[in-house]
Design an enzyme around this catalytic site. Structure first.
Site: not given
Length: 649
Positions: A17, A647, A429, A643, A14
């Site tokens: 931490c 990218d 893109d 995609d 978390c």
């Protein structure tokens, strides 16, 4: 001069931490700055000018271990390790905890329906004890380490709250003479631990999903490289090489890359020619012809030729390593809400404990009995355990990213969710985002002089490409299969690097004759030598398709006569034009950033209505362009939609 050390950290769950590790590192003498990334489980530590940084690393590791975590020096581009079959942080532990807690909750679930049942105290004790002290032992360990480092964390609060509920149950059971008292709270301690374990597991799963881009990039890297012993082009012995681990290759080494292998290092081609798939870098599916003196990138896929490469960028200095660091840096940046959580959580735990103690003291000395005061104080601790900071935030993020994933949207980080409503510009893109991402045969034209049937022309082109993995070959074969065309049979098929493919036809009208499927550029170079006027006619024939952004290939007989022209292109995804139109209606500027050539990029942009176009852009330049778009306006918020892993930065 300062040096940067990267360490691998295990055991963080978390935000508190992360804060604890950073605090411990900053206490080490000589540390200038420390940044811990929860998603990648790495710490980057900047240390002062040291003669030997290797002797300093054990001090950093010791400080992290003192804070309650495991640390080790990160190996160069180390692959992700698979988790063990069963661990206290995994899904099986969560499932077991829930199964043990369900019988304890069942009486309360049945109560509204008029069924009043109660498990014997001994059974409740047997069900709750393993949840409390075995499956929940992680909270005691983490809480103890948090106390030792001088900071309260959520694990400490869970340990204190559930132990109080469990201890109170034992106390009530003892007062009843080990009978079946009405007021016992074994179910509270077990359910709280189960809920927090579930929340932490969901958070861990979300964290793993955020590292998918990094894992995909790392998967592109070969483990070994074939380093040649000889460094002379005269009588080069390709068999005299040794397989070295990728981190043992140094700049200047000569590396052998066989057909179909991934290129292990950045470098320059000394010998050989081939086609290289650089889609991991550019996102474009078209193979790139490579000749001697051409630059190649580690992680790209070699085609049909054998290459000898002189290594230039290796290890952390390679293009792929830089891409990985860019993704990690992007994920390390904390969202505004996460920074607020870090600040609040550091005060939340001690505040809750102090309130519980004050409540007990006030109610016991002024209002209630010892038992009632204890129950109310325990209630404060228990209620605070699965708080919004520890459970609701990861669950909300999981829910949001899950809904988005069903719609094909992968969200990189929490900050993207927070800032989405302020967007002023969206950059897209091209290949695979606006378009399908796979070349298709758009049209073909019969230019033969002997009245060749169109379907025979298609069958000849298919026959040459049978067995080829080239994207254009798949496009021809897919189109032919849709037309129910049977490919002609060829023998002695050979790939001509950077030009096309050639073979001997075994049947049909051109039996025992040589046929080639050549790129437009390669065919023009051949025909110009024998008939410049005819070459000009072929150029005019192809100009229409080239102006549409299509690539053109020619089916040629005996390297002398063109039989047919084939045009390949990429189609728009359904609904793209409507999406761009809706974004414009929302006053959002649209931009296309593509690695493709200018003609193709501008053609696609014109079709869909994109406002601005940037073509022939590499991933590192994409990130720079996003920064440029953000700097154009004071209140500009820019999103990048892509995609693939190229990218991700």
């Amino acid at each position: 001069m300062s040096q940067l050390v990267t360490l691998k950290i295990d055991g963080m769950t978390c935000a508190s931490c992360v804060a604890r590790v950073e605090k411990s590192l900053l206490k080490v003498e000589g540390v200038d700055a420390a940044s811990v990334n929860l998603a990648t489980e790495k710490a980057q530590v900047r240390v002062g000018d040291l003669e030997n940084v290797d002797t300093y690393i054990p001090h950093l590791i010791k400080a992290i271990e003192k804070a309650g975590f495991e640390a080790s020096r990160l190996e160069c581009l180390k692959k992700t390790q698979k988790p063990s079959f069963f661990d206290l942080h995994g899904p099986y532990a969560v499932l077991l905890s829930i199964l043990l807690s369900l019988p304890l909750v069942l009486p309360m679930v049945l109560m509204p329906f008029g069924w009043h049942v109660m498990l014997p105290a001994s059974v409740q004790f047997l069900l709750a004890t393993p949840v409390q002290f075995i499956l929940g032992s992680r909270f005691y360990i983490a809480g103890f380490h948090g106390l030792r480092s001088g900071s309260g964390n959520m694990d400490l609060l869970v340990a204190v709250g559930t132990t109080a509920a469990y201890g109170l149950s034992i106390y009530e059971w003892y007062l009843s003479g080990w009978g079946n008292p009405h007021q016992i709270y074994f179910e509270s301690s077990a359910v709280v631990i189960s809920l927090v374990m579930l929340g932490k597991w969901l958070e861990m799963r979300a964290k793993k999903e955020t590292t998918a881009a990094i894992s995909a990039l790392q998967a592109l890297w070969p483990n070994e490289a074939k380093v040649l012993a000889q460094q002379s082009l005269e009588n080069l012995d390709y068999r005299n090489y040794q397989n070295l681990a990728i981190d043992q290759v140094i700049p200047g080494d000569w590396v052998l890359v066989l057909p179909g292998e991934r290129i292990p290092v950045d470098g320059v081609i000394l010998l050989g020619s081939s086609e290289v798939d650089e889609s991991m870098l550019t996102g474009e599916t078209q193979l790139i012809a490579k000749e001697p003196a051409a630059l190649v990138t580690g992680g790209s896929l070699n085609g049909s030729g054998r290459l000898v490469i002189q290594a230039q960028g290796v290890g952390e200095e390679s293009t792929l390593a830089k891409m990985i660091r860019m993704v990690e840096d992007a994920q390390a940046e904390k969202a505004p809400i996460q920074r607020l959580v870090d600040q609040v959580s550091s005060w939340f735990v001690p505040t809750v404990i102090v309130i519980a103690i004050l409540n007990f003291l006030v109610t016991y000395f002024f209002f209630e009995t010892f038992e009632t005061s204890l129950i109310r104080s325990v209630a404060i601790l228990v209620i605070a355990c699965p708080c919004a900071l520890g459970l609701a935030t990861p669950v909300a993020i999981m829910a949001g990213t899950g809904v988005a994933a069903k719609s094909g949207i992968l969200i990189k980080d929490a900050q993207a969710l927070e800032l989405a409503h302020r967007l002023t510009t969206i950059a897209f893109d091209k290949t695979g985002t606006l378009t399908i991402g796979h070349p298709q045969l758009m049209t073909y034209k019969n230019v033969s002089l002997d009245s060749l049937d169109d379907l025979i022309l298609l069958s000849l082109a298919m026959g040459l490409q049978v067995g080829s993995e080239h994207p254009l070959a798949k496009a021809i074969i897919d189109y032919g299969e849709q037309q129910s065309v049977t490919p002609q049979v060829f023998r002695d098929v050979a790939i001509q690097s950077g030009k096309g493919i050639q073979g001997i036809c075994e049947d049909g009208p051109y039996s025992e004759q040589s046929l080639s499927l050549l790129s437009h550029h390669a065919w023009l170079e051949i025909i110009k030598l024998s008939n410049p006027i005819l070459a000009q006619q072929y150029q005019q024939e192809a100009e229409i398709e080239l102006s549409k952004g299509h690539s053109v290939s020619w089916l040629v007989l005996n390297q002398q006569t063109a039989l047919g022209m084939f045009a390949f292109g990429d189609q728009l995804k359904p609904g793209v034009k409507e999406v761009i139109a809706r974004l414009k209606a929302m006053q959002i500027q649209t931009v296309m950033i593509s690695g493709d050539n200018r003609i193709v990029a501008e053609m696609i942009a014109k079709q869909v209505g994109i406002d601005r176009v940037f073509s022939q852009v590499l991933p590192a330049d994409k990130a720079q362009l996003i920064k440029q778009l953000k700097s154009e306006h004071v209140e500009a918020y820019v999103a990048m939609v892509g995609d693939g892993v190229n990218d991700a930065p």
